[in-house]
Write an enzyme that holds these catalytic residues in place. Structure first.
Site, PDB file in Angstrom:
ATOM      1  N   LYS A  83       0.861  -1.192   0.000  1.00 46.57           N
ATOM      2  CA  LYS A  83       0.000   0.000   0.000  1.00 46.57           C
ATOM      3  C   LYS A  83       0.892   1.235   0.000  1.00 46.57           C
ATOM      4  O   LYS A  83       1.759   1.385   0.874  1.00 46.57           O
ATOM      5  CB  LYS A  83      -0.836   0.021   1.264  1.00 46.57           C
ATOM      6  N   ILE A  84       0.651   2.126  -0.945  1.00 43.00           N
ATOM      7  CA  ILE A  84       1.411   3.385  -0.998  1.00 43.00           C
ATOM      8  C   ILE A  84       0.403   4.522  -1.038  1.00 43.00           C
ATOM      9  O   ILE A  84      -0.556   4.499  -1.828  1.00 43.00           O
ATOM     10  CB  ILE A  84       2.333   3.421  -2.241  1.00 43.00           C
TER      11      ILE A  84
END
Ligand code: E4P
Length: 215
Positions: A83-84
């Site tokens: 997840k960014i």
């Protein structure tokens, strides 16, 4: 629409898995902190229970550190999705690590334009935060509809993962808006299985069944 559980609670994940309806899991630092566990160990525990995409979030705020962190988290397990958070820095990292085959879930999406950029940078998933949009007085479902239409028009393979869903009705609305996936808090998932008329009907059938001898 596929269903992910939005939690780091392993008991709830096991319970959802037993129902046969959980395709993946999303976590974030807030959810892991609530459990008081070590992040990697908990993500690996989740991977043992659910054979599907498991999102684990990066927290670095500098590009090289973020790229290194994304690579490190992705190496934990083949099912881990990194997840960014959406930002110019996040897009740079998504562009670099997705070119290496790392799957990215772009988090903290609040507009169709942000989703378009994340998709063009190479994200596998975009997570529009419906509940937080509604909290701020915006139409979160309209944002989902816009993203879905945009991705369909331009044949972008990125999937729309409706996040920050607060209630059972939100799940229905996200599905009708065309989201490919909804990530759902466990309490909402368990509540979705119930209806007061189902309970009344079950009690009536059980009462009537007691009046005869079953084969
Ligand atoms: C999931 O990917 C998100 O981090 C989560 O759905 C956010 O939910 P919240 O707005 O209820 O914290």
């Amino acid at each position: 629409m596929r269903i992910f559980l939005d939690t780091a609670n392993i008991d709830d994940i096991r319970r959802g898995a037993a129902m046969g309806v959980v395709d993946g899991v999303t976590t974030n630092p807030t959810l892991v902190a609530k459990e008081g566990v070590e992040y990697k160990a908990r993500v690996l525990e989740i991977c043992d229970v659910i054979d599907g995409p498991i999102s684990a979030e990066c927290i670095s705020t500098e590009i090289e550190a973020l790229v290194q962190e994304a690579r490190r988290i992705a190496s934990w397990h083949p099912n881990v999705v990194v997840k960014i958070a959406m930002s110019e820095l996040g897009l740079q990292a998504i562009h670099r690590v997705s070119a290496e085959g790392i799957k990215v879930n772009t988090t903290l999406i609040f507009s169709a334009n942000q989703a378009l950029l994340a998709a063009r940078a190479g994200a596998t998933y975009v997570s529009p935060f419906i509940g937080r949009l509604q909290d701020a007085g915006h139409d979160g479902l309209e944002v989902i509809r816009e993203i879905v239409a945009m991705f369909e028009t331009f044949h972008l393979p990125t999937q729309v993962l409706a996040a920050s869903l607060r209630g059972a009705r939100d799940v229905t609305e996200a599905a009708l808006a065309g989201a490919h996936i909804a990530t759902i808090p466990p309490a909402v998932l368990f509540q979705m299985a119930n209806h007061p008329l189902t309970d009344v009907g079950t009690q009536r059938f059980l009462a009537d069944a007691a009046k005869y001898t079953a084969v």
